[in-house]
Scaffold this motif. Structure first.
Motif, mmCIF file in Angstrom:
data_model
loop_
_atom_site.group_PDB
_atom_site.id
_atom_site.type_symbol
_atom_site.label_atom_id
_atom_site.label_comp_id
_atom_site.label_asym_id
_atom_site.label_seq_id
_atom_site.Cartn_x
_atom_site.Cartn_y
_atom_site.Cartn_z
ATOM 1 N N LEU A 104 -7.955 10.623 -5.467
ATOM 2 C CA LEU A 104 -6.780 11.229 -6.083
ATOM 3 C C LEU A 104 -5.917 10.135 -6.689
ATOM 4 C CD1 LEU A 104 -5.445 14.047 -6.244
ATOM 5 C CD2 LEU A 104 -4.237 13.480 -4.136
ATOM 6 N N ARG A 105 -5.646 10.260 -7.990
ATOM 7 C CA ARG A 105 -4.918 9.198 -8.687
ATOM 8 C C ARG A 105 -3.784 9.781 -9.535
ATOM 9 N NH1 ARG A 105 -9.397 4.665 -10.381
ATOM 10 N NH2 ARG A 105 -9.701 3.947 -8.255
ATOM 11 N N PRO A 106 -2.616 9.903 -8.937
ATOM 12 C CA PRO A 106 -1.474 10.453 -9.680
ATOM 13 C C PRO A 106 -0.797 9.389 -10.544
ATOM 14 C CG PRO A 106 -0.824 9.961 -7.430
ATOM 15 C CD PRO A 106 -2.265 9.564 -7.546
ATOM 16 N N GLY A 132 -13.575 9.221 -14.208
ATOM 17 C CA GLY A 132 -12.300 9.210 -13.488
ATOM 18 C C GLY A 132 -11.787 7.795 -13.288
ATOM 19 N N ASP A 133 -12.703 6.878 -13.053
ATOM 20 C CA ASP A 133 -12.347 5.474 -12.872
ATOM 21 C C ASP A 133 -11.690 4.941 -14.155
ATOM 22 O OD1 ASP A 133 -12.185 2.907 -11.919
ATOM 23 O OD2 ASP A 133 -14.338 2.544 -11.838
ATOM 24 N N ILE A 134 -12.333 5.194 -15.267
ATOM 25 C CA ILE A 134 -11.825 4.676 -16.540
ATOM 26 C C ILE A 134 -10.502 5.355 -16.922
ATOM 27 C CG2 ILE A 134 -12.312 4.481 -19.017
ATOM 28 C CD1 ILE A 134 -15.326 4.400 -18.239
ATOM 29 N N SER A 168 -8.233 6.743 -15.150
ATOM 30 C CA SER A 168 -7.040 6.441 -14.351
ATOM 31 C C SER A 168 -6.420 5.098 -14.742
ATOM 32 C CB SER A 168 -7.321 6.525 -12.854
ATOM 33 O OG SER A 168 -8.528 5.913 -12.529
ATOM 34 N N ASP A 169 -7.241 4.116 -15.098
ATOM 35 C CA ASP A 169 -6.671 2.857 -15.606
ATOM 36 C C ASP A 169 -5.984 3.097 -16.957
ATOM 37 O OD1 ASP A 169 -8.078 1.644 -13.456
ATOM 38 O OD2 ASP A 169 -8.411 -0.179 -14.605
ATOM 39 N N LEU A 170 -6.620 3.935 -17.767
ATOM 40 C CA LEU A 170 -6.046 4.237 -19.089
ATOM 41 C C LEU A 170 -4.665 4.888 -18.951
ATOM 42 C CD1 LEU A 170 -6.640 4.557 -22.241
ATOM 43 C CD2 LEU A 170 -7.328 6.875 -21.676
ATOM 44 N N PRO A 192 -4.253 0.515 -4.051
ATOM 45 C CA PRO A 192 -3.844 0.556 -5.449
ATOM 46 C C PRO A 192 -5.089 0.687 -6.326
ATOM 47 C CG PRO A 192 -3.675 -1.687 -4.578
ATOM 48 C CD PRO A 192 -4.017 -0.789 -3.429
ATOM 49 N N VAL A 193 -4.906 1.187 -7.546
ATOM 50 C CA VAL A 193 -6.036 1.355 -8.462
ATOM 51 C C VAL A 193 -6.552 -0.001 -8.953
ATOM 52 C CG1 VAL A 193 -6.551 2.114 -10.838
ATOM 53 C CG2 VAL A 193 -5.494 3.709 -9.219
ATOM 54 N N HIS A 194 -5.654 -0.964 -9.072
ATOM 55 C CA HIS A 194 -6.039 -2.237 -9.692
ATOM 56 C C HIS A 194 -7.002 -3.039 -8.831
ATOM 57 C CE1 HIS A 194 -3.524 -4.671 -6.981
ATOM 58 N NE2 HIS A 194 -2.545 -3.796 -7.154
HETATM 59 MG MG MG Z 1 -11.244 1.092 -11.375
#
Ligand code: MG
Ligand code: NAI
Length: 349
Positions: A104-106, A241-243, A245-247, A275-277
């Motif tokens: 989950l990435r808000p 989803g990975d790409i 969310s960074d975008l 964290p996503v990073h």
């Molecule tokens: Mg990533």
């Protein structure tokens, strides 16, 4: 102390260590205020351990984590160890062994944070399928060193895997206006993606209040940059989803502010918050990493543990700090990681 939680902290590599350190301090502070305890089991599972022992975590690492209430991760990865070793040696096994099938990435606009020009509003949740899809170990390299050398990488999509991600996302969409965007590429990837589309559409039919709109990933990327307000909830495969969310984080101001929760929704296993990073080798050791993504992830962890008030308080503390104009260099500020954290701590006290 009445309530107490055992959390395995894995600071990892690079800036993972810096942001985890300050996030743990802030969690301790907020726990003190709300009357619960956090017992951190700090694990030195990282690239150094790999250099010494040839493993990113002990043989029984998963078993050790299984007795805890949650896992808090910084990031892993370092330039002199191949990324597939660091990720497949730690992060991906944890996600899979604990069936953390939802990532989950808000993301939303945070006070004081300057988003991309022209963006006035943004409030997006990416629901990423987290244990199958394009990230698989099936495949191989053949004909090494010859002209005919080639590589094959298989994706794995299951009806069960797609349906449970779609169901989670549809539930989220119910509370977020009812429109669910499904990221696809069924024009180019002709076996897995039409299957994805079909199972998402079927599953979302269980939710009368939710309308699903499938959008090709390339067009979706452009739309997220140019008109992000038109999108509230996204369901996407592991890679997409990975790409995305960074975008979305980049559009909202910095990848350093983005949080993520790797959830086992049934709570049969611990969930993991991070964290996503990544480990950001370019700024590692400089003390300037933005801790907001890590703090937000910590707030998601507190919420998951049932400490909603503490989660809200931690969120207001980092939001208030940003609103005051305190920010790290990725957000055009001059604060160090430690200065930002000190400001958050002083708001909490
Ligand atoms: Mg990533
Ligand atoms: P990255 O996210 O580490 O860095 C990308 C860019 O964003 C860099 O310029 C970095 O300085 C900046 N950045 C990232 N987080 C920031 C923060 N908190 N504050 C300020 N600036 C920040 O991605 P990259 O460079 O692709 O990967 C570096 C390493 O991290 C690789 O080894 C990769 O495999 C690993 N990685 C690990 C992840 C994990 O453990 N969950 C996730 C993503 C990457």
């Amino acid at each position: 102390m009445s309530r107490s939680y055992v959390i395995d902290a894995i600071p990892g590599d690079g800036i993972g260590v810096d942001v985890t350190d300050v996030a743990m301090q802030c969690v301790d502070a907020v726990a003190g205020i709300y009357g619960f305890g956090v017992q951190w089991r700090v694990r030195d599972w990282n690239s150094d351990l790999y250099r010494k022992a040839g493993r990113m975590m002990p043989v029984d690492g998963i078993e050790q984590l299984s007795s805890g209430d949650g896992i808090y991760l910084g990031a892993v990865g370092t330039p002199d160890v191949p990324d597939d070793v660091t990720l497949w040696g730690l992060l991906i096994p944890i996600r899979r062994e604990f069936d953390q099938y939802i990532n989950l990435r808000p993301m939303r606009l945070l006070p004081g944070v300057v988003a991309m020009p022209g963006i006035e509003d943004l409030d997006i949740v990416v629901v990423r399928e987290n244990v199958e899809g394009e990230y698989s170990q099936i495949g191989g390299r053949f004909g090494a060193g010859t002209d005919g050398e080639f590589a094959v990488q298989e994706s794995v999509f299951t009806r069960r895997g797609i349906a449970r991600a779609a169901r989670y996302a549809a539930n989220a969409a119910t509370e977020r206006g009812g429109r669910l965007v499904s990221a696809t590429k069924s024009n180019g990837i002709i076996h897995t993606m039409p299957f994805w589309d079909e199972v998402v559409a079927e599953t979302v039919k269980e939710f009368p209040g939710v309308v699903v709109e499938k959008v090709l990933i390339d067009a979706l990327a452009a739309r997220l940059v140019m008109k992000p307000t038109s999108i509230r909830t996204i369901v996407a495969s592991n890679l997409f989803g990975d790409i995305l969310s960074d975008l979305v984080a980049g559009v909202a101001g910095s990848i350093g502010i983005a949080p993520s929760a790797n959830l086992n929704p049934e709570r049969r296993h611990p969930s993991m918050f991070e964290p996503v990073h990544g480990s950001a080798p370019d700024i590692a050791g400089k003390g300037i990493a933005n801790p907001v993504g890590a703090l937000w992830a910590a707030a998601m962890m507190l919420d998951h543990l049932g400490e909603a008030e503490a989660a809200r308080s931690l969120t207001s503390a980092f939001e208030g700090t940003l609103a005051d104009g305190t920010a790290t260099p990725d957000l055009k500020g001059t604060a160090t990681t430690a200065e930002f954290a000190a400001a958050v701590l002083s708001r909490l006290s």
